[in-house]
Design a protein around this motif. Structure first.
Motif, short mmCIF file in Angstrom:
data_model
loop_
_atom_site.label_atom_id
_atom_site.label_comp_id
_atom_site.label_asym_id
_atom_site.label_seq_id
_atom_site.Cartn_x
_atom_site.Cartn_y
_atom_site.Cartn_z
N PHE A 100 0.81 -0.96 0.05
CA PHE A 100 -0.02 -0.09 -0.04
C PHE A 100 0.96 1.12 -0.02
O PHE A 100 0.40 2.35 0.45
N ASP A 101 2.12 1.06 -0.57
CA ASP A 101 3.28 2.31 -0.28
C ASP A 101 2.70 3.40 -1.14
O ASP A 101 2.91 4.92 -0.76
N CYS A 102 1.71 3.22 -2.36
CA CYS A 102 1.45 4.40 -3.14
C CYS A 102 -0.03 4.76 -2.70
O CYS A 102 -0.67 5.68 -3.41
N GLY A 103 -0.61 4.26 -1.62
CA GLY A 103 -1.98 4.62 -1.13
C GLY A 103 -1.82 5.89 -0.59
O GLY A 103 -1.12 6.35 0.18
N GLY A 104 -3.21 6.59 -0.35
CA GLY A 104 -3.54 7.73 0.24
C GLY A 104 -4.97 8.17 -0.26
O GLY A 104 -5.58 7.57 -1.24
N LEU A 105 -5.21 9.49 0.14
CA LEU A 105 -6.56 9.85 -0.17
C LEU A 105 -6.63 10.22 -1.81
O LEU A 105 -5.84 10.88 -2.31
N GLY A 106 -7.57 9.82 -2.54
CA GLY A 106 -7.79 9.99 -3.87
C GLY A 106 -9.00 9.55 -4.50
O GLY A 106 -9.84 9.26 -3.60
N TRP A 107 -8.92 9.74 -5.93
CA TRP A 107 -10.43 9.30 -6.68
C TRP A 107 -10.29 7.58 -6.93
O TRP A 107 -9.25 7.31 -7.20
N ARG A 108 -11.38 7.27 -6.41
CA ARG A 108 -11.80 5.71 -6.54
C ARG A 108 -11.57 5.38 -8.14
O ARG A 108 -11.36 4.19 -8.39
N ALA A 109 -11.98 6.23 -8.99
CA ALA A 109 -11.93 5.82 -10.42
C ALA A 109 -10.33 5.66 -10.78
O ALA A 109 -10.12 4.97 -11.62
N TYR A 110 -9.63 6.68 -10.04
CA TYR A 110 -8.15 6.38 -10.54
C TYR A 110 -8.00 4.86 -10.10
O TYR A 110 -7.09 4.29 -10.69
#
Length: 324
Positions: free
Chosen positions: A222-232
């Motif tokens: 999950f290293d690239c995870g964070g708040l963002g758009w689920r479509a992305y």
């Protein structure tokens, strides 16, 4: 003898064995094997009873707060029944190891081992869609006291473009194309952003960060995870199929199976679906920026051939999906 600066060092597996033994209550350490130099350094830890994965974060890659948020997220998901590789508690009750490397301060954490392996079948694509939807639903009520970077348009477009630009000074037309395309992509997402599903994301759901074992799976990295758009987040799955299988992959059966299963558990709006092709183009620019930004560690192999291939994909994808 000259003493020179170091961009990246690989910590000795032998030196790590007594450290892991002293810090964790996991039995006798039989072997530690260096596996890969990716965004972070990954080691396989073989103990007397089970296997683990040790991640040593690159210097200046993720902040302590970023990593602590990731660890909290993993334990939140586990507590909500989402199958993820999660961090292992040390004897002192903490999770992070701090290392003094030649290039600077580095963090490390030990994670549970994901059984199984990669699988590119229709059945597992459907299972993946179900579990990603459940993961997104579980993430909806996640809150952390630690700050984490945001997967916004600056993260996905502006910073990558600034990394790419110096390497394309001899190709001014391509710089102009990427700059104008980045603006167009930004405008497309900003126009509908308020209507898109927003929340914690895995950030790298290309299909390589999940292992399938019998009729189950385990998410990891999950290293690239964070708040963002689920479509992305879900677009990354299709992006991986497009890059591997060709430009007709939008109708690919595995993507269709993934998407249908996802929507059974977490329906997407028309705007979310509309944004998917746009996010695929954005992902490609992000990846180019990732490669060029990490050239001091991974090597400067981003030559004209590399840009020819990536820019060809971008131009063709955008033309086919009426983005340019």
């Amino acid at each position: 003898m000259l003493k020179l600066a170091v961009n990246h060092s690989v910590i000795s597996s032998d030196a790590l064995m007594p450290v892991i033994h002293d810090l964790y209550d996991i039995g006798e350490i039989l072997e530690i094997r260096f596996l890969s130099n990716g965004l972070n350094d990954t080691y396989l830890v073989i103990a007397s009873e089970r296997k683990y994965v040790l991640r040593i974060y690159k210097a200046n890659w993720r902040s302590k707060s970023d990593i602590e948020c990731e660890i909290e997220l993993l334990h939140h998901l586990i507590s909500n029944g989402v199958p993820v590789s999660h961090s292992v508690k040390k004897k002192d009750g903490g999770y992070l190891i701090e290392l003094a490397a030649p290039e600077g301060h580095r963090f490390a954490a030990l994670f549970t081992f994901a059984e199984g392996g990669h699988s590119d079948t229709l059945e597992n694509s459907s299972l993946y869609g179900i579990e990603v939807a459940k993961m997104h639903r579980a993430m909806d009520d996640f809150h952390s006291s630690h700050d984490r970077f945001i997967i916004d348009l600056d993260h996905l477009l502006e910073k990558p473009f600034q990394s790419i630009k110096p390497l394309l000074t001899h190709r001014p037309h391509d710089i102009e194309y990427l700059e104008s395309l980045s603006k167009l992509l930004r405008d497309r997402i900003e126009d509908i952003s308020s209507e898109l599903d927003w929340g914690m994301c895995h950030g790298d759901l290309h299909g390589g960060n999940v292992y399938f074992h019998q009729d189950t799976l385990t998410h990891f990295d999950f290293d690239c995870g964070g708040l963002g758009w689920r479509a992305y987040d879900i677009a990354v799955f299709l992006w991986a199929k497009v890059r591997c299988r060709g430009k007709d992959a939008f109708e690919n059966e595995m993507w269709s199976a993934f998407l249908a299963s996802y929507q059974e558990h977490k329906p997407l709006s028309d705007r979310d679906l509309e944004a998917v092709p746009v996010f695929i183009a954005i992902r490609e620019i992000w990846l180019m920026g990732l490669h060029t930004g990490n050239a001091p560690v991974w090597g400067a192999w981003q030559n004209d051939h590399y840009y020819d291939i990536n820019l060809k994909f971008l131009r063709e994808w955008c033309a086919e999906h009426n983005i340019d």
